[in-house]
Write a protein that holds these residues in place. Structure first.
Motif, PDB file in Angstrom:
ATOM      1  N   TYR A 261      62.090  52.562  30.211  1.00  0.00           N
ATOM      2  CA  TYR A 261      63.389  52.227  29.633  1.00  0.00           C
ATOM      3  C   TYR A 261      63.367  52.106  28.109  1.00  0.00           C
TER       4      TYR A 261
ATOM      5  N   SER B  90      60.676  55.811  26.417  1.00  0.00           N
ATOM      6  CA  SER B  90      60.818  57.195  26.884  1.00  0.00           C
ATOM      7  C   SER B  90      59.601  57.662  27.668  1.00  0.00           C
TER       8      SER B  90
ATOM      9  N   SER C 124      67.218  55.217  36.696  1.00  0.00           N
ATOM     10  CA  SER C 124      67.259  56.341  35.757  1.00  0.00           C
ATOM     11  C   SER C 124      67.509  55.803  34.353  1.00  0.00           C
ATOM     12  N   HIS C 125      67.414  56.686  33.360  1.00  0.00           N
ATOM     13  CA  HIS C 125      67.653  56.267  31.988  1.00  0.00           C
ATOM     14  C   HIS C 125      69.110  55.893  31.742  1.00  0.00           C
TER      15      HIS C 125
END
Length: 295
Positions: A43, A46, A251-252
């Protein structure tokens, strides 16, 4: 070959070590099981992750110490656990642990009598009654039930301080906060919500002599059990990752203070695998296969 998408998997009490052993074996086949610091790097740094899962355990039930830790060591997998330092230190139970085994009809009758002015529907499920109440009222109901039935407080359900320190020293488990008394935070006023969150973080840090970077929301439904107020408190307290119970892959796109999780509590390997493969569609599939009356 690891083949399932990224996810966080949540457990609570582990009463059946054979089941847990089987599930861990399955998860190792389907995922790379990662420690929480890799999730934090995902998070905030990257850090790419593929076909990974992180394991979390809520509440600090003593069965984690008895049953889960030996299996985490056996399989050499990491996890994180979310506890109340107050419950650990004082040996008390959360409200939902205390009412297990109570006469449900009598307990609900007391609850409905006390909540006449709260406009709670007669159709609401019994468990949902308590999840819609502030913590002080829940304990008032429990106390009235005890007095009417002569029921004593239950023995401690959760780990002791010594157990928690052993867990910390295992090197496999990160320990995060889970409020002091396990309220549904959205039911509480601003002052109580802040005390519950900040108190659990600071007292846990003192108990462990270590920084607390992670948190899990009680019940954990975004927008229903917590919201922006709670995330703002956590952000100011330096919490990096906080877990919800929203059933989807991570997810991002996520807010790191509302990371989704999929829960596992029972089922053979075929059932567990089906649930993990379905992800966010699981509840929909379950409803389609469940008769309306059962629902």
């Amino acid at each position: 070959m690891k083949f399932l998408p990224n996810t966080v998997i949540n457990f609570h009490a582990i009463h059946d070590p054979e089941w847990m052993d089987s599930v861990l074996s399955l998860l190792k086949k389907c995922y790379h099981v990662i420690p929480i610091h890799e999730l934090e790097r995902f998070y905030f740094g990257s850090h790419p992750l593929k076909n990974t899962c992180h394991l979390t355990f809520d509440d600090g039930d003593a069965t984690f110490y008895r049953n889960a830790i030996p299996l985490l060591k056996k399989h050499n997998v990491s996890a994180s656990i979310y506890v109340s330092p107050k419950a650990i230190r004082e040996g008390g139970n959360f409200w939902f642990q205390e009412i297990r085994g109570y006469d449900e009809h009598k307990l609900v009758a007391i609850a409905r009598k006390r909540t006449k002015n709260l406009n709670i529907s007669q159709d609401i499920a019994n468990e949902a009654i308590f999840k819609s109440l502030p913590l002080d009222m829940i304990w008032d109901i429990i106390e009235e039930y005890r007095q009417e039935t002569g029921t004593p407080p239950k023995p401690a359900t959760n780990m002791s301080t010594e157990h928690l320190r052993e867990v910390q020293n295992s090197g496999l488990v990160a320990i995060g906060a889970h409020t002091q008394n396990h309220p549904i935070l959205s039911n509480e006023n601003d002052q109580t919500a802040e005390q519950e969150i900040l108190g659990s973080i600071t007292e846990l840090a003192d108990l462990l002599s270590s920084e607390v970077r992670y948190f899990a929301y009680p019940n954990g439904r975004p927008g229903a059990d917590f919201g922006q107020r709670e995330m703002d408190i956590l952000s100011k307290a330096g919490i990096k990752i906080a877990f919800s119970t929203e059933k989807k892959r991570f997810s991002h796109k996520d807010n790191p203070l509302a990371v989704p999780r999929n829960g596992l509590t029972y089922g053979n390997n075929a059932f567990v695998l089906a649930k993990l493969m379905a992800g966010s569609k699981w509840d929909l599939l379950k409803k389609m296969k469940t008769p309306l009356k059962t629902r």
